[in-house]
Each structure stands twice: as structure tokens, then as C-alpha cells.
Design an enzyme around this catalytic site. Structure first.
Site, PDB file in Angstrom:
ATOM      1  N   TYR A  55       0.819  -1.208   0.000  1.00 34.35           N
ATOM      2  CA  TYR A  55       0.000   0.000   0.000  1.00 34.35           C
ATOM      3  C   TYR A  55       0.858   1.265   0.000  1.00 34.35           C
ATOM      4  O   TYR A  55       1.836   1.360   0.743  1.00 34.35           O
ATOM      5  CB  TYR A  55      -0.930   0.010   1.209  1.00 34.35           C
ATOM      6  N   THR A 265     -11.519   5.823   4.439  1.00 33.35           N
ATOM      7  CA  THR A 265     -11.557   7.261   4.211  1.00 33.35           C
ATOM      8  C   THR A 265     -10.453   7.997   4.963  1.00 33.35           C
ATOM      9  O   THR A 265     -10.072   7.602   6.068  1.00 33.35           O
ATOM     10  CB  THR A 265     -12.931   7.833   4.638  1.00 33.35           C
TER      11      THR A 265
END
Length: 300
Positions: A55, A265
Site C-alpha cells: 500500500y 476514508t
């Protein structure tokens, strides 16, 4: 926040999981700002954080790890998931010629050791094989995963994006049971409900985790599906004092398989409100109303 016991283990994770895949995309990636997000999650009982070695082009684990290195006591308040086996094309690995998968023992061990270092921890609560590897030697991979559990570096292991025969092949070559399968599930991606994947997970006692539960934001873009869903979202949100994204997440929580949505988020105000999802009630008929709107036709 309710918890879910992982597979056949005694490990409990929070029903909602905070995903860090966008951590490096935030305007502010300082340890202070990352710590703010972590604290907001923990205050709501969202104690589980989903990572992968790749990531943020291999940066997100390091950003999160800075927070733990500054306050090691935080580690006992959370559970950490990470994933490996995808080898990205990256400036960090200039010798690579192509993106590929690697489930060899050497690669898995090196990846886990790097993740532990990046995250400033001595163990992962859950390790997932990120993608099915066509070249997986199931005996070698299974033995490596068993050894990682035996060593204490990993508490339990699972898979991600695996079909039933992929995980059963791996499980047949392991002593420890697989605990989870992380797959894409949302109102716009419903295949697991009908292709046998979710049923097989329940039969084999694999806990389902849902990545991209809001379809990467596409649930609220302009498309035929979202135009059909929007009025339902608006009605249910007003009725239950919630937001449309909460309704979409509650649709997953209503399923009896204990699906665990992973939300990622970077918006602090949205993080603050995540626990409100548990207060939304989705009855059977409402569940099928949302399905029908997403599909564009009634069920057979």
C-alpha cells in the site's frame, strides 16, 4: 463496536475495520495526523487496522509504524492485519521486470519481517495472502504459513481474493486453519452472494472481509445503478438519521455471515461518524430493495 471471532481462532476483530491503503494519499501524512485517525477509530471501538506491504508504494505501513514507535502502548489496544505476495513494479525494486505474485517461503518470510519492522511491532494478528498465485506450491506455502504462526510472528493467517478451490488447496497443506478471506463486496459487486463463494466461506469457517464496500466511491457516482439507488439511500438515511454511505455499509452488516467491511476514508469527519453504522436497521425486504435497485431488476 461489536467484535467478530476470526474463523476457528480465539482472535477477535472489530466488526468495522479501518483500511490504510489511502494513508499516503492524504495531504498531511505526519505521525500526528495519522495518530488522530487512529485515536478516532479506537474511541469508537474500531480497533482493527488493515494493511498490505504494497500500500502506498510500500509506504503506508511505515507511516502507521511511526505512530506505534512513538507510543508503543497503543499496540495492545489494536489488531493489525497485513497482506503479502504481490510484487509491484516500483522504483524501490529497480531490478523487477514485471508485476508478479510470489508465495514462496523465502518471499513470505521476508515480507512478514519487513512488515513487522515497518509497523514497529513483534507480531501481526492476521496475515493474508493477497492474491491467488498460479505458481503457488501449496505444500511450501502452507508449511511457511504454519511456521510463521508457530514462531509467534503471526497469530493467524487467511487469504484475500481467493476462490474456494484456491483456499481449499492451501488449507489441505496446513496444520493451522485459515481464518478469513478478504474479497470485494458491495452493492455494485454482489457476485460472492450468488457464485458460492460466501456460502463456501461459511461452510469452511472463513470469516469474510469486504474490501471496497462502497465500490471505491462509485456507489455515489453518476451511473444507472446509482441513480436507482440514490432515492433509497436518501429515504433510509433520513428515516434513520444516517448518511448514504452508512446505509451501504449497514447493508453488508445485515448479512448473517458476519461480513466485516473495510473502510478507508482519510476524511476525519467521516471517520468520527463510522460507528453510527451499527445503529442502522436493514430488514429483509429493505435488503432486497437495495439489491433490486442495484441490479436493475427483481430477483428471479
Amino acid at each position: 463496536m461489536r467484535t467478530v471471532t476470526m474463523g476457528q481462532s480465539d482472535i477477535q476483530l472489530s466488526r468495522l475495520i479501518y483500511g490504510v491503503w489511502r494513508l499516503s494519499e492524504a495531504k498531511d501524512t505526519s505521525a500526528k495526523h495519522v495518530r488522530e485517525k487512529v485515536d478516532l477509530c479506537l474511541e469508537q471501538g474500531i480497533t482493527t487496522f488493515d494493511h498490505a506491504d504494497i500500500y502506498g508504494d510500500y509506504e503506508c505501513e511505515k507511516l502507521f509504524g511511526k505512530v506505534l514507535s512513538q507510543d508503543p502502548a497503543l499496540r495492545a489496544k489494536m489488531q493489525l492485519i497485513s497482506k503479502c505476495d504481490i510484487a509491484l513494479l516500483s522504483e524501490k525494486f529497480p531490478d523487477r521486470r514485471v508485476k508478479f505474485y510470489d508465495t514462496s517461503a523465502g518471499y513470505l518470510n521476508a515480507s512478514v519481517d519487513q512488515s513487522l519492522q515497518n509497523l514497529s511491532t513483534d507480531h501481526l494478528d492476521v496475515l493474508l495472502i493477497h492474491r491467488p498465485d498460479p505458481l503457488m506450491n501449496a505444500a511450501e506455502t502452507g508449511a511457511a504459513l504454519d511456521a510463521l504462526i508457530d514462531s509467534g510472528k503471526v497469530r493467524t493467517v487467511g487469504v484475500s481474493n481467493f476462490g474456494v478451490w484456491d483456499w481449499r488447496l492451501l488449507q489441505a497443506n496446513m496444520r493451522h486453519p485459515l481464518a478469513a478471506n478478504q474479497v470485494e463486496i458491495s452493492l455494485l459487486q454482489r457476485d460472492v452472494f450468488t457464485d458460492g463463494t460466501l456460502s463456501a466461506m461459511q461452510l469452511d469457517k472463513l470469516t469474510p472481509m469486504a474490501w471496497s464496500p462502497l465500490a471505491g466511491g462509485d456507489l455515489f457516482a453518476d451511473s444507472p445503478q446509482t441513480r436507482r439507488l440514490a432515492p433509497l439511500f436518501a429515504h433510509l438515511a433520513e428515516q434513520q438519521g444516517a448518511s448514504a454511505d452508512h446505509v451501504a455499509l449497514a447493508w453488508l452488516l445485515a448479512h448473517p455471515a458476519n461480513i466485516m467491511p473495510i473502510v478507508g476514508t482519510n476524511n476525519v469527519s467521516r471517520i468520527k461518524a463510522l460507528s453510527a453504522v451499527e445503529n442502522i436497521q436493514i430488514d429483509r425486504e429493505t435488503w432486497f430493495e437495495l439489491w433490486t435497485a442495484a441490479a436493475g431488476h427483481e430477483v428471479p
